[in-house]
Write an enzyme that holds these catalytic residues in place. Structure first.
Site, PDB file in Angstrom:
ATOM      1  N   CYS A  72     -74.567 -47.008  82.926  1.00  0.00           N
ATOM      2  CA  CYS A  72     -75.525 -46.330  83.763  1.00  0.00           C
ATOM      3  C   CYS A  72     -76.254 -47.786  84.348  1.00  0.00           C
ATOM      4  O   CYS A  72     -76.751 -47.259  85.264  1.00  0.00           O
ATOM      5  CB  CYS A  72     -76.371 -45.593  82.844  1.00  0.00           C
ATOM      6  SG  CYS A  72     -75.801 -44.159  82.412  1.00  0.00           S
ATOM      7  N   HIS A  74     -82.833 -45.387  87.935  1.00  0.00           N
ATOM      8  CA  HIS A  74     -81.631 -44.572  87.301  1.00  0.00           C
ATOM      9  C   HIS A  74     -82.052 -43.238  86.791  1.00  0.00           C
ATOM     10  O   HIS A  74     -83.006 -43.076  86.050  1.00  0.00           O
ATOM     11  CB  HIS A  74     -81.163 -45.413  86.235  1.00  0.00           C
ATOM     12  CG  HIS A  74     -79.989 -44.444  85.473  1.00  0.00           C
ATOM     13  ND1 HIS A  74     -78.828 -43.851  85.982  1.00  0.00           N
ATOM     14  CD2 HIS A  74     -79.921 -44.158  83.881  1.00  0.00           C
ATOM     15  CE1 HIS A  74     -78.298 -43.162  85.110  1.00  0.00           C
ATOM     16  NE2 HIS A  74     -78.831 -43.333  83.908  1.00  0.00           N
ATOM     17  N   ASN A  82     -77.777 -36.716  85.056  1.00  0.00           N
ATOM     18  CA  ASN A  82     -77.338 -38.166  84.965  1.00  0.00           C
ATOM     19  C   ASN A  82     -76.093 -38.578  85.486  1.00  0.00           C
ATOM     20  O   ASN A  82     -75.231 -38.163  84.856  1.00  0.00           O
ATOM     21  CB  ASN A  82     -77.455 -38.585  83.548  1.00  0.00           C
ATOM     22  CG  ASN A  82     -77.343 -40.177  83.205  1.00  0.00           C
ATOM     23  OD1 ASN A  82     -76.761 -40.999  84.148  1.00  0.00           O
ATOM     24  ND2 ASN A  82     -77.686 -40.613  81.933  1.00  0.00           N
TER      25      ASN A  82
HETATM   26  N1  COA Z   1     -80.251 -27.360  73.562  1.00  0.00           N
HETATM   27  C1  COA Z   1     -81.190 -26.628  72.697  1.00  0.00           C
HETATM   28  N2  COA Z   1     -81.386 -27.733  71.537  1.00  0.00           N
HETATM   29  C2  COA Z   1     -81.083 -28.799  71.564  1.00  0.00           C
HETATM   30  C3  COA Z   1     -80.144 -29.413  72.455  1.00  0.00           C
HETATM   31  C4  COA Z   1     -79.895 -28.465  73.607  1.00  0.00           C
HETATM   32  N3  COA Z   1     -79.048 -28.828  74.661  1.00  0.00           N
HETATM   33  N4  COA Z   1     -79.972 -30.535  72.012  1.00  0.00           N
HETATM   34  C5  COA Z   1     -80.484 -30.813  71.022  1.00  0.00           C
HETATM   35  N5  COA Z   1     -81.188 -29.657  70.588  1.00  0.00           N
HETATM   36  C6  COA Z   1     -81.922 -29.720  69.306  1.00  0.00           C
HETATM   37  C7  COA Z   1     -81.736 -30.676  68.278  1.00  0.00           C
HETATM   38  O1  COA Z   1     -80.586 -29.895  67.669  1.00  0.00           O
HETATM   39  C8  COA Z   1     -82.791 -30.540  67.657  1.00  0.00           C
HETATM   40  O2  COA Z   1     -83.073 -29.334  66.835  1.00  0.00           O
HETATM   41  P1  COA Z   1     -83.486 -29.613  65.090  1.00  0.00           P
HETATM   42  O3  COA Z   1     -85.001 -30.147  65.592  1.00  0.00           O
HETATM   43  O4  COA Z   1     -83.306 -28.256  64.775  1.00  0.00           O
HETATM   44  O5  COA Z   1     -82.822 -30.657  64.473  1.00  0.00           O
HETATM   45  C9  COA Z   1     -83.862 -30.390  68.651  1.00  0.00           C
HETATM   46  O6  COA Z   1     -83.388 -29.834  69.592  1.00  0.00           O
HETATM   47  C10 COA Z   1     -84.667 -31.809  68.974  1.00  0.00           C
HETATM   48  O7  COA Z   1     -83.566 -32.699  69.442  1.00  0.00           O
HETATM   49  P2  COA Z   1     -83.999 -34.293  69.730  1.00  0.00           P
HETATM   50  O8  COA Z   1     -82.825 -34.966  69.770  1.00  0.00           O
HETATM   51  O9  COA Z   1     -84.957 -34.795  68.679  1.00  0.00           O
HETATM   52  O10 COA Z   1     -84.621 -34.001  70.974  1.00  0.00           O
HETATM   53  P3  COA Z   1     -85.240 -35.082  71.850  1.00  0.00           P
HETATM   54  O11 COA Z   1     -86.758 -34.515  72.418  1.00  0.00           O
HETATM   55  O12 COA Z   1     -85.162 -36.429  71.627  1.00  0.00           O
HETATM   56  O13 COA Z   1     -84.467 -34.974  73.311  1.00  0.00           O
HETATM   57  C11 COA Z   1     -82.821 -35.909  74.549  1.00  0.00           C
HETATM   58  C12 COA Z   1     -83.051 -35.112  73.350  1.00  0.00           C
HETATM   59  C13 COA Z   1     -81.400 -36.212  74.623  1.00  0.00           C
HETATM   60  C14 COA Z   1     -83.039 -35.022  75.862  1.00  0.00           C
HETATM   61  C15 COA Z   1     -83.730 -36.933  74.734  1.00  0.00           C
HETATM   62  O14 COA Z   1     -83.334 -37.833  73.460  1.00  0.00           O
HETATM   63  C16 COA Z   1     -83.100 -38.146  75.871  1.00  0.00           C
HETATM   64  O15 COA Z   1     -83.297 -37.939  76.724  1.00  0.00           O
HETATM   65  N6  COA Z   1     -82.913 -39.418  75.248  1.00  0.00           N
HETATM   66  C17 COA Z   1     -82.443 -40.308  76.354  1.00  0.00           C
HETATM   67  C18 COA Z   1     -81.101 -39.809  76.780  1.00  0.00           C
HETATM   68  C19 COA Z   1     -80.434 -40.757  77.769  1.00  0.00           C
HETATM   69  O16 COA Z   1     -81.414 -41.012  78.576  1.00  0.00           O
HETATM   70  N7  COA Z   1     -79.409 -41.251  77.838  1.00  0.00           N
HETATM   71  C20 COA Z   1     -78.776 -42.025  78.908  1.00  0.00           C
HETATM   72  C21 COA Z   1     -79.213 -43.375  79.006  1.00  0.00           C
HETATM   73  S1  COA Z   1     -78.289 -44.031  80.383  1.00  0.00           S
END
Ligand code: COA
Length: 323
Positions: free
Chosen positions: A113, A250, A280
């Site tokens: 990215c 980004h 993304n």
């Molecule tokens: N739909 C519904 N529920 C989902 C889900 C989806 N698509 N994906 C995950 N969940 C659930 C998880 O299983 C978890 O459930 P649990 O509490 O029962 O275990 C809950 O939602 C919370 O998940 P979590 O991973 O803690 O959520 P979060 O608030 O951290 O959000 C992201 C997840 C991926 C959106 C976030 O962490 C993020 O954006 N991270 C950065 C990613 C990024 O930028 N990557 C690229 C960098 S270049």
């Protein structure tokens, strides 16, 4: 002194749109969850047989038109991509051939990215050194091909697309007011491989593999690393956060964009946001956002732009550009 000046910019997105509602029919997710956690409402997905180079060529052709240059005017092509057409040769050489460029060099950059910022730093240094005159820098991706469409924690986040800029070395007076790339800063910390990676590759598995990510961990590192590299760019130029007219970041997650802007006391309206419509798109997201804000007239001559990105590796970087 020679400075790298962006003279044309354009983006290209595949026709097919995949909405959050479409995804909710494929995996256990919902529009509400995706919008609340990421800000994403839809993303574009390449058609069957449509490749990264197809998207790259479209974006590059439009960027060259915007710059008013032809194939004979380009002597360097850099494609930032983590989803190349083939393991080799470089997608940049395919793009070179299809655009009819017959001179200079062409190669890919792999910084996931952060690829566009790594590419800008590379091109900037070549142009300033006088080794090439006019570069085509493209960020292009088909991440849909490396997603595990049964993994709801990753498949909702990414999309396909390409963005391109024409960058040329121009004699300028220098200083912070003359147009062009004022500064670039790139970093890597390979210890974080396991937080964001693809579980395949030619040497390890002889397969392409799927993207794997520990989202929460990536999120934490993103805000910290991006803040540090933005400060680095401001320190290098003596400019202040207040001087920035537009942040062109980004586009991974709206919450990361908001968190970073808040940290610098920046008006959220100064942040160009496309993640809601594009998801993304990895290396394509910065030039796609740039093209968007140029196209709708927000970015004007003389504006100060902050470009920043963070990606797998980890890699991250920033650049200040006087438009
Ligand atoms: N739909 C519904 N529920 C989902 C889900 C989806 N698509 N994906 C995950 N969940 C659930 C998880 O299983 C978890 O459930 P649990 O509490 O029962 O275990 C809950 O939602 C919370 O998940 P979590 O991973 O803690 O959520 P979060 O608030 O951290 O959000 C992201 C997840 C991926 C959106 C976030 O962490 C993020 O954006 N991270 C950065 C990613 C990024 O930028 N990557 C690229 C960098 S270049």
């Amino acid at each position: 002194m020679i400075r790298s000046v962006i003279t044309g910019c354009a983006g290209h997105l595949p026709d097919r749109v995949l909405t959050n509602a479409d995804l909710a029919a494929m995996v256990d997710t919902s529009d509400e969850w995706i919008v609340a956690r990421t800000g994403i409402r839809q993303r574009h997905i390449a058609a069957e047989g449509e490749t990264t180079s197809d998207l790259a060529v479209q974006a590059a052709t439009k960027a060259m038109e915007a710059a008013g240059v032809g194939a004979d005017d380009i002597d360097l092509i850099v494609v930032a991509t983590a989803t190349p057409d083939n393991t080799f040769p470089a997608t940049a050489t395919t793009v070179q051939s299809r655009l009819g460029v017959r001179k200079g060099a062409a190669f890919d950059i792999q910084a996931v990215c952060s690829g566009f910022i790594y590419g800008l730093a590379t091109v900037d240094n070549f142009l300033k050194a006088g080794q090439f005159d006019r570069a085509l820098l493209i960020g292009a991706e088909t991440f849909s091909r490396i997603l595990d469409w049964e993994d709801r924690t990753t498949c909702v986040l990414f999309g396909d697309g390409a963005g391109a800029v024409v960058v040329e070395g121009q004699e300028t007076a220098g200083g912070n007011d003359a147009p062009g790339v004022l500064t670039t800063h790139i970093h890597a910390d390979g210890r974080h491989h396991d937080l964001l990676y693809v579980d395949g590759g030619p040497s390890k598995t002889q397969t392409v593999g799927h993207l794997r990510m520990s989202g929460k961990e990536v999120f934490k590192h993103a805000v910290t690393n991006l803040s540090a590299v933005i400060n680095e760019a401001l320190d290098a130029t003596g400019l202040q956060a207040d001087d920035i007219d537009w942040v062109v970041p980004h586009q991974a997650n709206k919450r990361i964009l908001d968190g970073t802007a808040r940290k610098f006391g920046l008006d959220p309206d100064k942040v160009v946001v496309t993640v809601d419509r594009h998801g993304n798109t990895s290396a394509a997201s910065v030039p796609l956002a740039l093209a968007h804000a140029i196209g709708d007239g927000r970015i004007k001559k003389g504006d100060l732009l902050l470009l920043e990105a963070m990606g797998g590796g980890f890699t991250w970087g920033s650049s200040l550009v006087r438009w």
